[in-house]
Design a protein around this motif. Structure first.
Motif, short mmCIF file in Angstrom:
data_model
loop_
_atom_site.label_atom_id
_atom_site.label_comp_id
_atom_site.label_asym_id
_atom_site.label_seq_id
_atom_site.Cartn_x
_atom_site.Cartn_y
_atom_site.Cartn_z
N LYS A 263 0.81 -1.22 0.00
CA LYS A 263 0.00 0.00 0.00
C LYS A 263 0.85 1.27 0.00
O LYS A 263 0.45 2.29 -0.58
CB LYS A 263 -0.96 0.00 1.18
N ILE A 266 2.01 1.82 -3.62
CA ILE A 266 0.88 2.29 -4.43
C ILE A 266 0.58 3.76 -4.13
O ILE A 266 0.41 4.58 -5.04
CB ILE A 266 -0.37 1.43 -4.16
N LYS A 267 0.57 4.08 -2.86
CA LYS A 267 0.27 5.47 -2.46
C LYS A 267 1.32 6.42 -3.02
O LYS A 267 1.00 7.51 -3.52
CB LYS A 267 0.21 5.58 -0.94
N THR A 269 3.06 6.02 -5.65
CA THR A 269 3.06 6.03 -7.11
C THR A 269 1.88 6.81 -7.68
O THR A 269 2.02 7.63 -8.59
CB THR A 269 3.03 4.60 -7.66
N VAL A 270 0.69 6.54 -7.15
CA VAL A 270 -0.53 7.16 -7.72
C VAL A 270 -0.98 8.38 -6.93
O VAL A 270 -1.88 9.11 -7.36
CB VAL A 270 -1.66 6.13 -7.83
N GLY A 271 -0.36 8.57 -5.76
CA GLY A 271 -0.63 9.78 -4.97
C GLY A 271 -2.05 9.86 -4.45
O GLY A 271 -2.55 10.93 -4.19
#
Length: 271
Positions: A263, A266-267, A269-271
């Protein structure tokens, strides 16, 4: 007796460059467990490093790019063993050798130069086959031969370039070596496949530091794999305790391969 049961056993370790080398860490574990290590290094400079790090070990020089050097060092080690008495054999060999020419910087894979690719195959893969062939008569009946691969050859890491296909060939070669040696011995062939490590060799790969830091985030424990962790696995494969393992590539990545969707990654990378 230690668990590994390598006390008094003899191992040839190819590939020590300095104290950060995987080969160095493997040799340390073997020596700590009571084994004898014979080092084979590429150059006189590395010979000095090996003698400083392992003052009680014999050290020989061999640039595996030229197969005649492998034959020569085999003869030198054979003479060393024969001086000790009849039927003195090697209990294991470590192949910790890899080379890629990144002197022209990173190129897209399809622009890989034929000379660079074939040179890397020769040094990083065929040398494993050649060493096995030329040292076969020096190996004990149930000896173990271990090479160092990478955790995955299917991940198209751009900064690793053409070395992943070469490591894939290395992984396949150990299976064929195990099969062909089974006609006349019980010698085993396996590979340790570490995740990203902090070694001098890896430091020469363009962009490696960023990949290493990413790997640290992708590992579930949030702590990078250590060279000793990979080396200890190699020592186990060299020992009689792993007698049931043959023709395998053992991944040592601290669980990174199951955590790419962490997580936090992911956070970030995609903000």
């Amino acid at each position: 007796m230690s668990f590994l049961d390598v006390t008094g056993k003899r191992f040839v370790v190819f590939g020590l460059a300095n104290k950060k080398s995987v080969a160095c860490a493997i040799a340390r574990t073997l020596v700590e467990e009571g084994g004898e290590v014979i080092h084979v290094v590429r150059s006189p400079e590395r010979e000095k490093n090996a003698k400083k790090l392992f003052p009680d070990s014999k050290v020989f020089i061999c640039d595996v790019e030229d197969e005649e050097n492998i034959v020569r060092v085999r003869d030198e080690i054979q003479a060393e063993l024969e001086e000790r008495g009849d039927n003195v054999k090697l209990d294991g060999i470590v192949h910790s050798i890899a080379f890629a020419n990144y002197s022209e910087g990173l190129k897209p894979f399809h622009e890989t130069l034929k000379h660079d690719f074939l040179q890397a195959v020769n040094i990083s893969c065929f040398s494993f086959v050649s060493i096995a062939n030329h040292f076969k008569d020096l190996l004990a009946e149930e000896a173990s031969v271990v090479t160092i691969s990478i955790s995955t050859t299917r991940m198209a890491a751009e900064n690793y370039g053409y070395m992943a296909p070469i490591k894939a060939a290395l992984n396949s070669s150990l299976c064929f070596l195990a099969k062909s040696f089974s006609d006349f011995s019980s010698v085993r062939f396996n590979a340790v496949a570490p995740g990203l490590l902090k070694t001098s060799a890896s430091a020469g790969i363009p962009g490696y530091v960023d990949s290493y830091l990413y790997a640290e985030k992708a590992i579930p424990r949030k702590k990078a794999l250590t060279t000793k962790e990979a080396a200890d696995t190699a020592a186990f494969l060299l020992s009689p305790r792993s007698s049931g393992i043959n023709a395998q590539t053992i991944i040592v990545d601290a669980g990174m391969e199951i955590n790419y969707f962490d997580k936090e990654i992911i956070k970030g990378t995609v903000g």
